[in-house]
Write a protein that holds these residues in place. Structure first.
Motif, mmCIF file in Angstrom:
data_model
loop_
_atom_site.group_PDB
_atom_site.id
_atom_site.type_symbol
_atom_site.label_atom_id
_atom_site.label_comp_id
_atom_site.label_asym_id
_atom_site.label_seq_id
_atom_site.Cartn_x
_atom_site.Cartn_y
_atom_site.Cartn_z
ATOM 1 N N CYS A 32 33.902 35.226 45.479
ATOM 2 C CA CYS A 32 34.525 35.505 44.178
ATOM 3 C C CYS A 32 33.579 36.323 43.299
ATOM 4 O O CYS A 32 33.985 37.317 42.700
ATOM 5 N N ALA A 33 32.320 35.926 43.237
ATOM 6 C CA ALA A 33 31.336 36.638 42.413
ATOM 7 C C ALA A 33 31.149 38.069 42.892
ATOM 8 O O ALA A 33 30.935 38.981 42.085
ATOM 9 N N LEU A 34 31.258 38.282 44.201
ATOM 10 C CA LEU A 34 31.106 39.622 44.778
ATOM 11 C C LEU A 34 32.422 40.391 44.809
ATOM 12 O O LEU A 34 32.492 41.488 45.341
ATOM 13 N N LYS A 35 33.476 39.770 44.242
ATOM 14 C CA LYS A 35 34.821 40.365 44.224
ATOM 15 C C LYS A 35 35.308 40.675 45.639
ATOM 16 O O LYS A 35 35.928 41.698 45.889
ATOM 17 N N ARG A 36 35.014 39.774 46.562
ATOM 18 C CA ARG A 36 35.433 39.919 47.954
ATOM 19 C C ARG A 36 36.430 38.834 48.364
ATOM 20 O O ARG A 36 36.820 38.743 49.517
ATOM 21 N N LEU A 37 36.829 38.005 47.419
ATOM 22 C CA LEU A 37 37.780 36.941 47.702
ATOM 23 C C LEU A 37 39.180 37.538 47.708
ATOM 24 O O LEU A 37 39.560 38.237 46.764
ATOM 25 N N PRO A 38 39.956 37.315 48.754
ATOM 26 C CA PRO A 38 41.308 37.888 48.797
ATOM 27 C C PRO A 38 42.201 37.264 47.726
ATOM 28 O O PRO A 38 41.932 36.158 47.238
ATOM 29 N N ALA A 39 43.280 37.967 47.391
ATOM 30 C CA ALA A 39 44.218 37.477 46.387
ATOM 31 C C ALA A 39 44.869 36.173 46.830
ATOM 32 O O ALA A 39 45.143 35.291 46.023
ATOM 33 N N LYS A 40 45.116 36.037 48.103
ATOM 34 C CA LYS A 40 45.704 34.815 48.657
ATOM 35 C C LYS A 40 44.777 34.319 49.749
ATOM 36 O O LYS A 40 44.388 35.071 50.628
ATOM 37 N N LEU A 41 44.444 33.049 49.663
ATOM 38 C CA LEU A 41 43.524 32.465 50.635
ATOM 39 C C LEU A 41 44.092 31.149 51.124
ATOM 40 O O LEU A 41 44.426 30.273 50.320
#
Length: 86
Positions: A32-41
């Motif tokens: 999340c901090a690296l903005k690599r978390l997908p919109a849906k997980l």
């Protein structure tokens, strides 16, 4: 026991033990901090019967693998295979 998590994970109940440097919650926070978390997980896990050394899956774990695979396949049909990477 098969566990399926969708959306925000707000509890540490399932993520207190890890054999890696990061536990799952820390990994998700880093993504999340690296903005690599997908919109849906959606995460899947099969709860182990034992953490003793040994070979192969326990009978209990092996008995739910097919059901877990079906759950994953159903979600892929529902959300589409490209959603895995977005």
């Amino acid at each position: 026991t098969i566990r399926r998590f969708e959306g925000e994970i707000q509890t540490q109940e399932y993520f207190t033990f890890s054999s890696h440097a990061f536990d799952l919650r820390q990994l998700l926070e880093l993504a999340c901090a690296l903005k690599r978390l997908p919109a849906k997980l959606i995460l899947y896990g099969i709860e182990a019967e034992s953490y003793d050394y040994g070979e192969g899956l326990s009978a209990g774990v092996a008995s739910v693998v097919a059901r877990a695979v079906k759950m994953i396949a159903d979600d892929l049909k529902k959300f589409g295979p490209t959603s895995v990477f977005t």
